[in-house]
Design a protein around this motif. Sequence first.
Motif, PDB file in Angstrom:
ATOM      1  N   VAL A 120     -17.487  -9.970   4.218  1.00 35.08           N
ATOM      2  CA  VAL A 120     -18.112 -11.254   4.529  1.00 35.08           C
ATOM      3  C   VAL A 120     -17.082 -12.259   5.040  1.00 35.08           C
ATOM      4  O   VAL A 120     -17.215 -12.801   6.131  1.00 35.08           O
ATOM      5  CB  VAL A 120     -18.850 -11.828   3.297  1.00 35.08           C
ATOM      6  N   CYS A 121     -16.024 -12.480   4.266  1.00 37.52           N
ATOM      7  CA  CYS A 121     -15.049 -13.514   4.635  1.00 37.52           C
ATOM      8  C   CYS A 121     -13.809 -12.939   5.313  1.00 37.52           C
ATOM      9  O   CYS A 121     -13.039 -13.680   5.918  1.00 37.52           O
ATOM     10  CB  CYS A 121     -14.642 -14.328   3.414  1.00 37.52           C
TER      11      CYS A 121
ATOM     12  N   VAL B 102     -16.999  -1.909  -5.892  1.00 39.91           N
ATOM     13  CA  VAL B 102     -16.735  -3.308  -5.548  1.00 39.91           C
ATOM     14  C   VAL B 102     -16.584  -3.435  -4.037  1.00 39.91           C
ATOM     15  O   VAL B 102     -15.802  -2.723  -3.420  1.00 39.91           O
ATOM     16  CB  VAL B 102     -15.458  -3.819  -6.257  1.00 39.91           C
ATOM     17  N   LYS B 103     -17.371  -4.338  -3.438  1.00 38.29           N
ATOM     18  CA  LYS B 103     -17.331  -4.543  -1.992  1.00 38.29           C
ATOM     19  C   LYS B 103     -16.955  -5.967  -1.609  1.00 38.29           C
ATOM     20  O   LYS B 103     -16.406  -6.196  -0.540  1.00 38.29           O
ATOM     21  CB  LYS B 103     -18.696  -4.235  -1.374  1.00 38.29           C
ATOM     22  N   TYR B 104     -17.274  -6.919  -2.467  1.00 37.38           N
ATOM     23  CA  TYR B 104     -17.110  -8.329  -2.133  1.00 37.38           C
ATOM     24  C   TYR B 104     -16.084  -8.983  -3.050  1.00 37.38           C
ATOM     25  O   TYR B 104     -15.963  -8.613  -4.210  1.00 37.38           O
ATOM     26  CB  TYR B 104     -18.455  -9.047  -2.247  1.00 37.38           C
ATOM     27  N   CYS B 105     -15.382  -9.975  -2.534  1.00 36.83           N
ATOM     28  CA  CYS B 105     -14.317 -10.621  -3.301  1.00 36.83           C
ATOM     29  C   CYS B 105     -14.852 -11.591  -4.344  1.00 36.83           C
ATOM     30  O   CYS B 105     -14.141 -11.917  -5.291  1.00 36.83           O
ATOM     31  CB  CYS B 105     -13.359 -11.335  -2.359  1.00 36.83           C
ATOM     32  N   SER B 106     -16.083 -12.069  -4.175  1.00 36.50           N
ATOM     33  CA  SER B 106     -16.612 -13.074  -5.093  1.00 36.50           C
ATOM     34  C   SER B 106     -18.131 -13.031  -5.114  1.00 36.50           C
ATOM     35  O   SER B 106     -18.766 -12.388  -4.277  1.00 36.50           O
ATOM     36  CB  SER B 106     -16.156 -14.471  -4.663  1.00 36.50           C
ATOM     37  N   GLU B 107     -18.712 -13.742  -6.055  1.00 37.15           N
ATOM     38  CA  GLU B 107     -20.173 -13.862  -6.121  1.00 37.15           C
ATOM     39  C   GLU B 107     -20.706 -14.573  -4.881  1.00 37.15           C
ATOM     40  O   GLU B 107     -21.771 -14.249  -4.374  1.00 37.15           O
ATOM     41  CB  GLU B 107     -20.589 -14.634  -7.381  1.00 37.15           C
TER      42      GLU B 107
ATOM     43  N   ARG C  89     -23.551 -13.018  -2.395  1.00 41.34           N
ATOM     44  CA  ARG C  89     -24.821 -13.675  -2.054  1.00 41.34           C
ATOM     45  C   ARG C  89     -24.974 -13.860  -0.552  1.00 41.34           C
ATOM     46  O   ARG C  89     -26.087 -13.896  -0.042  1.00 41.34           O
ATOM     47  CB  ARG C  89     -24.913 -15.033  -2.759  1.00 41.34           C
ATOM     48  N   ARG C  90     -23.873 -13.988   0.172  1.00 44.70           N
ATOM     49  CA  ARG C  90     -23.911 -14.226   1.617  1.00 44.70           C
ATOM     50  C   ARG C  90     -23.845 -12.921   2.417  1.00 44.70           C
ATOM     51  O   ARG C  90     -23.678 -12.964   3.632  1.00 44.70           O
ATOM     52  CB  ARG C  90     -22.741 -15.121   2.015  1.00 44.70           C
ATOM     53  N   LYS C  91     -24.025 -11.780   1.773  1.00 42.98           N
ATOM     54  CA  LYS C  91     -23.865 -10.495   2.454  1.00 42.98           C
ATOM     55  C   LYS C  91     -24.847 -10.308   3.599  1.00 42.98           C
ATOM     56  O   LYS C  91     -24.518  -9.680   4.598  1.00 42.98           O
ATOM     57  CB  LYS C  91     -23.978  -9.340   1.465  1.00 42.98           C
ATOM     58  N   SER C  92     -26.017 -10.895   3.517  1.00 41.22           N
ATOM     59  CA  SER C  92     -26.994 -10.742   4.606  1.00 41.22           C
ATOM     60  C   SER C  92     -26.513 -11.443   5.872  1.00 41.22           C
ATOM     61  O   SER C  92     -26.795 -10.994   6.980  1.00 41.22           O
ATOM     62  CB  SER C  92     -28.359 -11.275   4.183  1.00 41.22           C
ATOM     63  N   GLN C  93     -25.791 -12.541   5.730  1.00 45.06           N
ATOM     64  CA  GLN C  93     -25.247 -13.243   6.886  1.00 45.06           C
ATOM     65  C   GLN C  93     -24.196 -12.395   7.608  1.00 45.06           C
ATOM     66  O   GLN C  93     -24.126 -12.389   8.824  1.00 45.06           O
ATOM     67  CB  GLN C  93     -24.616 -14.563   6.474  1.00 45.06           C
ATOM     68  N   ALA C  94     -23.411 -11.662   6.855  1.00 46.84           N
ATOM     69  CA  ALA C  94     -22.363 -10.823   7.457  1.00 46.84           C
ATOM     70  C   ALA C  94     -22.980  -9.669   8.219  1.00 46.84           C
ATOM     71  O   ALA C  94     -22.476  -9.255   9.261  1.00 46.84           O
ATOM     72  CB  ALA C  94     -21.425 -10.294   6.370  1.00 46.84           C
TER      73      ALA C  94
END
Length: 53
Positions: free
Chosen positions: A17-18, A35-40, A44-49
């Motif tokens: 994401v980021c 684990v795929k994302y660095c933070s909550e 939550r913003r995974k759909s935007q990515a």
Amino acid sequence: MARQRSKSDLPTKICPVCGLSFTWRKKWANCWDDVKYCSERCRRRKSQAQTDE
């Protein structure tokens, strides 16, 4: 007593994401492969990515 590992020796991943790299944490010891994302916030913003690609 065991010697501590330096932070540079720990595995890292890139957040989709980021785009920042994040380092292994003890709380992720049992699920590091999942684990795929660095933070909550990024989770939550995974759909935007996915729509940006």
